[in-house]
Write a protein that holds these residues in place. Structure first.
Motif, PDB file in Angstrom:
ATOM      1  N   ALA A 103       0.778  -1.239   0.000  1.00  0.00           N
ATOM      2  CA  ALA A 103       0.000   0.000   0.000  1.00  0.00           C
ATOM      3  C   ALA A 103       0.809   1.289   0.000  1.00  0.00           C
ATOM      4  O   ALA A 103       0.285   2.327  -0.387  1.00  0.00           O
ATOM      5  CB  ALA A 103      -0.925  -0.004   1.224  1.00  0.00           C
ATOM      6  N   HIS A 104       2.051   1.282   0.422  1.00  0.00           N
ATOM      7  CA  HIS A 104       2.792   2.533   0.630  1.00  0.00           C
ATOM      8  C   HIS A 104       2.858   3.374  -0.647  1.00  0.00           C
ATOM      9  O   HIS A 104       3.197   2.880  -1.718  1.00  0.00           O
ATOM     10  CB  HIS A 104       4.200   2.256   1.150  1.00  0.00           C
ATOM     11  CG  HIS A 104       4.841   3.453   1.741  1.00  0.00           C
ATOM     12  ND1 HIS A 104       5.518   4.378   0.976  1.00  0.00           N
ATOM     13  CD2 HIS A 104       4.886   3.905   3.021  1.00  0.00           C
ATOM     14  CE1 HIS A 104       5.973   5.337   1.761  1.00  0.00           C
ATOM     15  NE2 HIS A 104       5.597   5.072   3.009  1.00  0.00           N
ATOM     16  N   SER A 105       2.552   4.663  -0.512  1.00  0.00           N
ATOM     17  CA  SER A 105       2.420   5.537  -1.688  1.00  0.00           C
ATOM     18  C   SER A 105       3.739   5.865  -2.378  1.00  0.00           C
ATOM     19  O   SER A 105       3.731   6.306  -3.522  1.00  0.00           O
ATOM     20  CB  SER A 105       1.711   6.835  -1.297  1.00  0.00           C
ATOM     21  OG  SER A 105       2.472   7.546  -0.343  1.00  0.00           O
ATOM     22  N   LEU A 125      -8.908   3.152  -5.025  1.00  0.00           N
ATOM     23  CA  LEU A 125     -10.339   2.903  -5.083  1.00  0.00           C
ATOM     24  C   LEU A 125     -10.869   2.338  -3.766  1.00  0.00           C
ATOM     25  O   LEU A 125     -12.071   2.236  -3.585  1.00  0.00           O
ATOM     26  CB  LEU A 125     -10.651   1.950  -6.240  1.00  0.00           C
ATOM     27  CG  LEU A 125     -10.220   2.454  -7.615  1.00  0.00           C
ATOM     28  CD1 LEU A 125     -10.469   1.392  -8.677  1.00  0.00           C
ATOM     29  CD2 LEU A 125     -10.956   3.734  -7.974  1.00  0.00           C
ATOM     30  N   ASP A 126      -9.984   1.977  -2.863  1.00  0.00           N
ATOM     31  CA  ASP A 126     -10.412   1.356  -1.606  1.00  0.00           C
ATOM     32  C   ASP A 126      -9.825   2.038  -0.382  1.00  0.00           C
ATOM     33  O   ASP A 126      -9.735   1.441   0.677  1.00  0.00           O
ATOM     34  CB  ASP A 126     -10.046  -0.128  -1.606  1.00  0.00           C
ATOM     35  CG  ASP A 126      -8.537  -0.379  -1.655  1.00  0.00           C
ATOM     36  OD1 ASP A 126      -7.791   0.529  -2.061  1.00  0.00           O
ATOM     37  OD2 ASP A 126      -8.118  -1.487  -1.292  1.00  0.00           O
ATOM     38  N   GLY A 127      -9.413   3.276  -0.489  1.00  0.00           N
ATOM     39  CA  GLY A 127      -8.848   3.993   0.654  1.00  0.00           C
ATOM     40  C   GLY A 127      -8.013   5.153   0.170  1.00  0.00           C
ATOM     41  O   GLY A 127      -7.959   5.449  -1.020  1.00  0.00           O
ATOM     42  N   GLU A 128      -7.365   5.797   1.098  1.00  0.00           N
ATOM     43  CA  GLU A 128      -6.468   6.896   0.753  1.00  0.00           C
ATOM     44  C   GLU A 128      -5.200   6.330   0.119  1.00  0.00           C
ATOM     45  O   GLU A 128      -4.801   5.213   0.420  1.00  0.00           O
ATOM     46  CB  GLU A 128      -6.092   7.687   2.013  1.00  0.00           C
ATOM     47  CG  GLU A 128      -7.259   8.372   2.687  1.00  0.00           C
ATOM     48  CD  GLU A 128      -7.850   9.478   1.841  1.00  0.00           C
ATOM     49  OE1 GLU A 128      -7.079  10.230   1.218  1.00  0.00           O
ATOM     50  OE2 GLU A 128      -9.085   9.555   1.777  1.00  0.00           O
ATOM     51  N   LEU A 129      -4.559   7.134  -0.715  1.00  0.00           N
ATOM     52  CA  LEU A 129      -3.286   6.717  -1.305  1.00  0.00           C
ATOM     53  C   LEU A 129      -2.308   6.456  -0.164  1.00  0.00           C
ATOM     54  O   LEU A 129      -2.136   7.274   0.715  1.00  0.00           O
ATOM     55  CB  LEU A 129      -2.760   7.810  -2.236  1.00  0.00           C
ATOM     56  CG  LEU A 129      -1.622   7.425  -3.162  1.00  0.00           C
ATOM     57  CD1 LEU A 129      -2.030   6.263  -4.065  1.00  0.00           C
ATOM     58  CD2 LEU A 129      -1.200   8.607  -4.013  1.00  0.00           C
ATOM     59  N   GLU A 131      -2.773   3.797   1.743  1.00  0.00           N
ATOM     60  CA  GLU A 131      -3.508   2.917   2.649  1.00  0.00           C
ATOM     61  C   GLU A 131      -4.204   1.798   1.898  1.00  0.00           C
ATOM     62  O   GLU A 131      -4.397   0.734   2.405  1.00  0.00           O
ATOM     63  CB  GLU A 131      -4.568   3.697   3.433  1.00  0.00           C
ATOM     64  CG  GLU A 131      -4.010   4.709   4.390  1.00  0.00           C
ATOM     65  CD  GLU A 131      -5.113   5.501   5.067  1.00  0.00           C
ATOM     66  OE1 GLU A 131      -6.295   5.291   4.774  1.00  0.00           O
ATOM     67  OE2 GLU A 131      -4.768   6.352   5.902  1.00  0.00           O
ATOM     68  N   GLY A 132      -4.629   2.085   0.678  1.00  0.00           N
ATOM     69  CA  GLY A 132      -5.413   1.132  -0.086  1.00  0.00           C
ATOM     70  C   GLY A 132      -4.571   0.217  -0.945  1.00  0.00           C
ATOM     71  O   GLY A 132      -3.383   0.428  -1.155  1.00  0.00           O
ATOM     72  N   PHE A 133      -5.232  -0.808  -1.470  1.00  0.00           N
ATOM     73  CA  PHE A 133      -4.535  -1.812  -2.259  1.00  0.00           C
ATOM     74  C   PHE A 133      -4.933  -1.788  -3.724  1.00  0.00           C
ATOM     75  O   PHE A 133      -4.240  -2.329  -4.553  1.00  0.00           O
ATOM     76  CB  PHE A 133      -4.797  -3.203  -1.680  1.00  0.00           C
ATOM     77  CG  PHE A 133      -4.393  -3.294  -0.247  1.00  0.00           C
ATOM     78  CD1 PHE A 133      -3.057  -3.359   0.100  1.00  0.00           C
ATOM     79  CD2 PHE A 133      -5.333  -3.275   0.755  1.00  0.00           C
ATOM     80  CE1 PHE A 133      -2.664  -3.409   1.419  1.00  0.00           C
ATOM     81  CE2 PHE A 133      -4.949  -3.329   2.079  1.00  0.00           C
ATOM     82  CZ  PHE A 133      -3.613  -3.392   2.409  1.00  0.00           C
TER      83      PHE A 133
END
Length: 182
Positions: A103-105, A125-129, A131-133
């Motif tokens: 997930a790490h941006s 699409l599933d969380g903040e950049l 945090e999401g996958f």
């Protein structure tokens, strides 16, 4: 020379390891020597990588896939025994980050995939950049599925599995997931 605990604390903080509910332990999995001069990284802590770490005289091995997964037998036997024995016999630390590295941006697998393929990241699409996958973005230029598959094969040095709809036209926008896709 840096102390193991400083590296672990820095990685835990940078990757926000404590914020993920994962299927494994993120962070230090096996303690080795406390003073660190050489860190080797790899995807999976397989025996071949461990042997390279021994030959390279690594003090720490930083991987995406370590050990101690939920729902696997807890007994340390067979292949798991051999791998852990190699680390302990050579006093090598094993540091593993699973979902935090997906997930790490900046340093994550999704971010690196986009960077290597020239995709412009627009978000998750599933969380903040960070945090999401499931990431989304745009290709550098519209291209056919065949051209995209060829680019991926060239950059990643392995052919992707292509499932396409007939006559779908060129692709401009894309979504991708380097982990947890199931």
């Amino acid at each position: 020379m840096t102390h193991r605990d400083q590296i672990v604390a820095a990685c835990d903080h940078q990757l926000r390891a404590s914020t993920f509910k994962d299927f494994t332990i993120n962070g230090l999995q096996i303690a080795g020597r406390p003073d660190i001069k050489r860190v080797m990284s790899g995807v999976t802590a397989c025996q071949a990588l461990l042997e390279e770490a021994v030959a390279w005289q690594a003090d720490m091995l930083l991987v995406h896939h370590g050990y101690f997964w939920k729902n696997e037998p807890v007994a340390i036997t067979g292949m798991k025994h051999q791998r852990i024995k190699t680390l302990i016999n050579h006093d090598i630390n094993l540091l593993a980050y699973h979902l935090p590295l997906d997930a790490h941006s900046e340093m994550g697998n999704n971010a690196e995939l986009a960077r290597r393929l020239g995709w412009r990241v627009e978000g998750c699409l599933d969380g903040e950049l960070g945090e999401g996958f499931l990431w989304s973005g745009r290709l550098a230029q519209a291209q056919s599925v065949t051209a995209l598959a060829e680019q991926m094969a060239n950059v990643l040095q392995r052919a992707p599995l292509v499932i396409e709809a007939p006559n779908m036209g060129d692709i401009e926008r894309i979504a991708w997931c380097t982990g947890g896709a199931q």
